[in-house]
Design a protein around this motif. Sequence first.
Motif, PDB file in Angstrom:
ATOM      1  N   GLY A 191     -11.526  -9.648   0.447  1.00  0.00           N
ATOM      2  CA  GLY A 191     -10.479 -10.637   0.181  1.00  0.00           C
ATOM      3  C   GLY A 191      -9.109 -10.012   0.059  1.00  0.00           C
ATOM      4  N   LEU A 192      -9.039  -8.855  -0.603  1.00  0.00           N
ATOM      5  CA  LEU A 192      -7.749  -8.197  -0.790  1.00  0.00           C
ATOM      6  C   LEU A 192      -7.160  -7.704   0.521  1.00  0.00           C
ATOM      7  CD1 LEU A 192      -8.250  -6.167  -4.081  1.00  0.00           C
ATOM      8  CD2 LEU A 192      -6.619  -7.999  -3.677  1.00  0.00           C
ATOM      9  N   VAL A 193      -7.986  -7.102   1.370  1.00  0.00           N
ATOM     10  CA  VAL A 193      -7.464  -6.596   2.640  1.00  0.00           C
ATOM     11  C   VAL A 193      -7.011  -7.739   3.544  1.00  0.00           C
ATOM     12  CG1 VAL A 193      -8.120  -5.423   4.775  1.00  0.00           C
ATOM     13  CG2 VAL A 193      -8.682  -4.405   2.577  1.00  0.00           C
ATOM     14  N   ALA A 194      -7.735  -8.856   3.533  1.00  0.00           N
ATOM     15  CA  ALA A 194      -7.299 -10.013   4.321  1.00  0.00           C
ATOM     16  C   ALA A 194      -5.919 -10.481   3.871  1.00  0.00           C
ATOM     17  CB  ALA A 194      -8.314 -11.149   4.194  1.00  0.00           C
ATOM     18  N   ALA A 195      -5.712 -10.549   2.556  1.00  0.00           N
ATOM     19  CA  ALA A 195      -4.414 -10.979   2.031  1.00  0.00           C
ATOM     20  C   ALA A 195      -3.323  -9.952   2.311  1.00  0.00           C
ATOM     21  CB  ALA A 195      -4.523 -11.247   0.532  1.00  0.00           C
ATOM     22  N   MET A 196      -3.624  -8.672   2.112  1.00  0.00           N
ATOM     23  CA  MET A 196      -2.620  -7.631   2.308  1.00  0.00           C
ATOM     24  C   MET A 196      -2.212  -7.503   3.770  1.00  0.00           C
ATOM     25  SD  MET A 196      -4.032  -4.646  -0.245  1.00  0.00           S
ATOM     26  CE  MET A 196      -2.764  -3.486   0.257  1.00  0.00           C
ATOM     27  N   THR A 197      -3.174  -7.672   4.675  1.00  0.00           N
ATOM     28  CA  THR A 197      -2.841  -7.598   6.097  1.00  0.00           C
ATOM     29  C   THR A 197      -1.832  -8.662   6.485  1.00  0.00           C
ATOM     30  OG1 THR A 197      -5.020  -6.684   6.650  1.00  0.00           O
ATOM     31  CG2 THR A 197      -3.801  -7.749   8.419  1.00  0.00           C
ATOM     32  N   LEU A 198      -2.071  -9.885   6.037  1.00  0.00           N
ATOM     33  CA  LEU A 198      -1.156 -10.977   6.372  1.00  0.00           C
ATOM     34  C   LEU A 198       0.185 -10.805   5.673  1.00  0.00           C
ATOM     35  CD1 LEU A 198      -3.664 -13.952   6.305  1.00  0.00           C
ATOM     36  CD2 LEU A 198      -2.711 -12.786   8.290  1.00  0.00           C
ATOM     37  N   ALA A 199       0.169 -10.255   4.456  1.00  0.00           N
ATOM     38  CA  ALA A 199       1.434  -9.984   3.775  1.00  0.00           C
ATOM     39  C   ALA A 199       2.248  -8.952   4.541  1.00  0.00           C
ATOM     40  CB  ALA A 199       1.159  -9.494   2.345  1.00  0.00           C
ATOM     41  N   ASN A 200       1.589  -7.900   5.020  1.00  0.00           N
ATOM     42  CA  ASN A 200       2.287  -6.891   5.815  1.00  0.00           C
ATOM     43  C   ASN A 200       2.851  -7.482   7.104  1.00  0.00           C
ATOM     44  OD1 ASN A 200       1.892  -4.732   4.062  1.00  0.00           O
ATOM     45  ND2 ASN A 200      -0.077  -4.198   4.951  1.00  0.00           N
ATOM     46  N   GLU A 201       2.058  -8.327   7.772  1.00  0.00           N
ATOM     47  CA  GLU A 201       2.527  -8.977   9.003  1.00  0.00           C
ATOM     48  C   GLU A 201       3.779  -9.805   8.741  1.00  0.00           C
ATOM     49  OE1 GLU A 201      -0.210 -11.134  11.527  1.00  0.00           O
ATOM     50  OE2 GLU A 201      -1.874 -10.182  10.483  1.00  0.00           O
ATOM     51  N   LEU A 202       3.700 -10.638   7.710  1.00  0.00           N
ATOM     52  CA  LEU A 202       4.804 -11.551   7.423  1.00  0.00           C
ATOM     53  C   LEU A 202       6.071 -10.784   7.083  1.00  0.00           C
ATOM     54  CD1 LEU A 202       5.560 -14.533   7.134  1.00  0.00           C
ATOM     55  CD2 LEU A 202       4.842 -14.423   4.751  1.00  0.00           C
ATOM     56  N   ALA A 203       5.947  -9.762   6.251  1.00  0.00           N
ATOM     57  CA  ALA A 203       7.117  -8.985   5.848  1.00  0.00           C
ATOM     58  C   ALA A 203       7.690  -8.197   7.017  1.00  0.00           C
ATOM     59  CB  ALA A 203       6.745  -8.046   4.712  1.00  0.00           C
ATOM     60  N   LEU A 204       6.818  -7.588   7.822  1.00  0.00           N
ATOM     61  CA  LEU A 204       7.287  -6.779   8.941  1.00  0.00           C
ATOM     62  C   LEU A 204       7.978  -7.643   9.988  1.00  0.00           C
ATOM     63  CD1 LEU A 204       7.189  -3.782   9.669  1.00  0.00           C
ATOM     64  CD2 LEU A 204       5.135  -4.243  11.016  1.00  0.00           C
ATOM     65  N   GLY A 205       7.451  -8.839  10.205  1.00  0.00           N
ATOM     66  CA  GLY A 205       8.090  -9.730  11.170  1.00  0.00           C
ATOM     67  C   GLY A 205       9.400 -10.311  10.664  1.00  0.00           C
ATOM     68  N   ALA A 206       9.554 -10.419   9.347  1.00  0.00           N
ATOM     69  CA  ALA A 206      10.788 -10.957   8.786  1.00  0.00           C
ATOM     70  C   ALA A 206      11.930  -9.947   8.850  1.00  0.00           C
ATOM     71  CB  ALA A 206      10.566 -11.383   7.332  1.00  0.00           C
ATOM     72  N   ALA A 207      11.599  -8.662   8.918  1.00  0.00           N
ATOM     73  CA  ALA A 207      12.637  -7.625   8.923  1.00  0.00           C
ATOM     74  C   ALA A 207      13.251  -7.503  10.310  1.00  0.00           C
ATOM     75  CB  ALA A 207      12.038  -6.287   8.515  1.00  0.00           C
ATOM     76  N   PRO A 208      14.564  -7.375  10.398  1.00  0.00           N
ATOM     77  CA  PRO A 208      15.186  -7.094  11.698  1.00  0.00           C
ATOM     78  C   PRO A 208      14.639  -5.788  12.260  1.00  0.00           C
ATOM     79  CG  PRO A 208      16.840  -7.639  10.032  1.00  0.00           C
ATOM     80  CD  PRO A 208      15.547  -7.451   9.307  1.00  0.00           C
ATOM     81  N   PRO A 209      14.523  -5.663  13.579  1.00  0.00           N
ATOM     82  CA  PRO A 209      13.956  -4.435  14.159  1.00  0.00           C
ATOM     83  C   PRO A 209      14.665  -3.172  13.700  1.00  0.00           C
ATOM     84  CG  PRO A 209      14.126  -6.136  15.840  1.00  0.00           C
ATOM     85  CD  PRO A 209      14.805  -6.675  14.618  1.00  0.00           C
ATOM     86  N   GLU A 210      15.996  -3.235  13.532  1.00  0.00           N
ATOM     87  CA  GLU A 210      16.718  -2.034  13.130  1.00  0.00           C
ATOM     88  C   GLU A 210      16.509  -1.673  11.664  1.00  0.00           C
ATOM     89  OE1 GLU A 210      19.607  -5.502  12.610  1.00  0.00           O
ATOM     90  OE2 GLU A 210      18.045  -4.869  14.026  1.00  0.00           O
ATOM     91  N   ARG A 211      15.887  -2.580  10.879  1.00  0.00           N
ATOM     92  CA  ARG A 211      15.618  -2.327   9.462  1.00  0.00           C
ATOM     93  C   ARG A 211      14.130  -2.207   9.178  1.00  0.00           C
ATOM     94  NH1 ARG A 211      19.713  -0.714   6.046  1.00  0.00           N
ATOM     95  NH2 ARG A 211      21.640  -1.774   6.560  1.00  0.00           N
ATOM     96  N   ALA A 212      13.307  -2.097  10.210  1.00  0.00           N
ATOM     97  CA  ALA A 212      11.858  -2.097  10.013  1.00  0.00           C
ATOM     98  C   ALA A 212      11.396  -0.919   9.168  1.00  0.00           C
ATOM     99  CB  ALA A 212      11.144  -2.086  11.369  1.00  0.00           C
ATOM    100  N   GLY A 213      12.032   0.243   9.318  1.00  0.00           N
ATOM    101  CA  GLY A 213      11.642   1.404   8.529  1.00  0.00           C
ATOM    102  C   GLY A 213      11.884   1.197   7.051  1.00  0.00           C
ATOM    103  N   SER A 214      13.064   0.696   6.707  1.00  0.00           N
ATOM    104  CA  SER A 214      13.372   0.419   5.304  1.00  0.00           C
ATOM    105  C   SER A 214      12.437  -0.637   4.736  1.00  0.00           C
ATOM    106  CB  SER A 214      14.826  -0.038   5.172  1.00  0.00           C
ATOM    107  OG  SER A 214      15.714   0.955   5.618  1.00  0.00           O
ATOM    108  N   ALA A 215      12.146  -1.659   5.542  1.00  0.00           N
ATOM    109  CA  ALA A 215      11.258  -2.724   5.083  1.00  0.00           C
ATOM    110  C   ALA A 215       9.861  -2.195   4.811  1.00  0.00           C
ATOM    111  CB  ALA A 215      11.209  -3.839   6.137  1.00  0.00           C
ATOM    112  N   ALA A 216       9.346  -1.364   5.730  1.00  0.00           N
ATOM    113  CA  ALA A 216       8.012  -0.785   5.529  1.00  0.00           C
ATOM    114  C   ALA A 216       7.980   0.088   4.286  1.00  0.00           C
ATOM    115  CB  ALA A 216       7.617   0.018   6.767  1.00  0.00           C
ATOM    116  N   ALA A 217       9.058   0.822   4.035  1.00  0.00           N
ATOM    117  CA  ALA A 217       9.110   1.699   2.864  1.00  0.00           C
ATOM    118  C   ALA A 217       9.104   0.895   1.570  1.00  0.00           C
ATOM    119  CB  ALA A 217      10.362   2.571   2.935  1.00  0.00           C
ATOM    120  N   VAL A 218       9.818  -0.227   1.537  1.00  0.00           N
ATOM    121  CA  VAL A 218       9.832  -1.068   0.341  1.00  0.00           C
ATOM    122  C   VAL A 218       8.434  -1.632   0.083  1.00  0.00           C
ATOM    123  CG1 VAL A 218      10.729  -3.214  -0.648  1.00  0.00           C
ATOM    124  CG2 VAL A 218      12.280  -1.627   0.496  1.00  0.00           C
ATOM    125  N   LEU A 219       7.741  -2.053   1.150  1.00  0.00           N
ATOM    126  CA  LEU A 219       6.372  -2.539   1.001  1.00  0.00           C
ATOM    127  C   LEU A 219       5.474  -1.462   0.387  1.00  0.00           C
ATOM    128  CD1 LEU A 219       5.624  -4.463   4.331  1.00  0.00           C
ATOM    129  CD2 LEU A 219       5.420  -5.393   2.025  1.00  0.00           C
TER     130      LEU A 219
END
Length: 542
Positions: free
Chosen positions: A372-400
Amino acid sequence: MENTPGPRAGRKEWTALGVLMLPLLLVSMDVSVLYFAIPYVSQDLEPSATQQLWILDMYGFVLAGLLITMGALGDRIGRRTLVLTGAALFGAASLAAAYAHTAELLIAVRALLGLGGAALIPSTLALIRNLFHDDKQRGKAVTLWTAVMTTGISLGPVVSGLLLEHFWWGSVFLINLPAMILLFVLVPFLVPEFKSAKRERFDLLSALLSLSAVLLVTYGIKEWARHGYEPLPALAISAGLVLGFVFVRRQKHLPHPMIDLGLLGRRTFGGPVVANLLAMFATVGMAVFLTQYLQSVLGLSPFNAALWSLVPAAGVAIMGPAGGALAQRMDRAYVMGGGFLLSACGFLWLAQVQTDSALSFTLGGASLYAGGLVAAMTLANELALGAAPPERAGSAAAVLEAGQELGGALGMAILGSIGAAVYSRDMTGSLPPGVPQAEAARETLGGATTAAAQLPNGTADALLAAAQGAFTHGMSIAAVGAAVVMASASLFSFTWLRGAGKTRRPTESSADPRPTTHVGPVDPEDAFTSAVCRAASRAPRT
């Protein structure tokens, strides 16, 4: 300008992802790879008790402290460049660690390993944002990334145990070298460079503030979990929070901040950060109990316990892809909320575990909550990564990632404290008379085991039975606490993230800033980009 669908990834992109996953696996394994090796390290290098703790913890401290800095640096100098730099540093530090001849040198090299790991982790996740423009493919890629990251920590003790049966303790570091060499050879051919087209100044003071804040808070929380309340850890946490506040204030006034506070305030990004923090709170907090339960209550050897702890990976393997498939048909918030509810049921299942429960019963509950946790975390990562502008993807991944590290430290401290309090209370009334080191036996199961070794068989058996019962009771109460947190995370997903992950065709075109020629156009069917477009349409124009 008319939007056109983003190109689908081909064999080259999937091969690149596979190459990036191997060092990710090793970086996550290094968190736990020394668990079996530390007795051999102690015998060879003769570290003090404090040095032994720093050998174990230094890697995680530096890794957590530098994630935000490395994510921002990758956006500026290029994510492929940072991956290669991190791989070189991680490989060189692994070689030095394998042949370290003093405890001080091993501690220093573990810090360098943390630096290399911090360069690799956010960059590998950010590159997924650039390599995969189709939302279904990106979802599969993020599912794989999440599964590899979470599985690596469990796999570390198993690999360590296998190696130590045939080689010396330095071998647990040398296994990193082939993967880093492979990365160096293949990444330049498979992964194009991605970085922001803007020339943004890197703020060294912000990097120092970020590092100091995360290090102090993480150190304070871990010491609290290990020894209970003491003035020094409390002071470290307070100082870290103050520096964190100064860091955030500084970001508001910088022309090129390390963290986009506006992005963090959006529910499509800030919401997943909170969800991941809560997920890691429960995961890490309960992992400590399960490891001790398998070894000290069920009597499994450390290596067998590590092997059996891989069984919950079956739940991960099933629920990760299943969650991604469901998210294509319904709101991601409902799937995330369902994943958290499933994990809450798994924790309630574990709350029923007794000292004489079958191993399969315990592993069944662990598999349920892990899936259950991995299913939720995977979708959370998808949503956050897609919300970040491409030029800020590194910073966004680091905050996650930084949020996950903080959540894990909090889970270890809070759930660990709950379990310890229940154990001490139960042992106070059931400690047999005449027990040596009675205070230690009242505090931890390990202390009771040590005391029992000095007692006659009958008294020793009574002490161990009482200690194992008290520990299992403490684990049950901690599991109930984890279930409450997961139920809260489910409610948070249903209410705060509802509608944020729906797939909807945007009404306006949205140009991809194309930081380099390799970044493709925005896919109008991409659920993540749709969320960003909706948020942008509501934002005031400047």
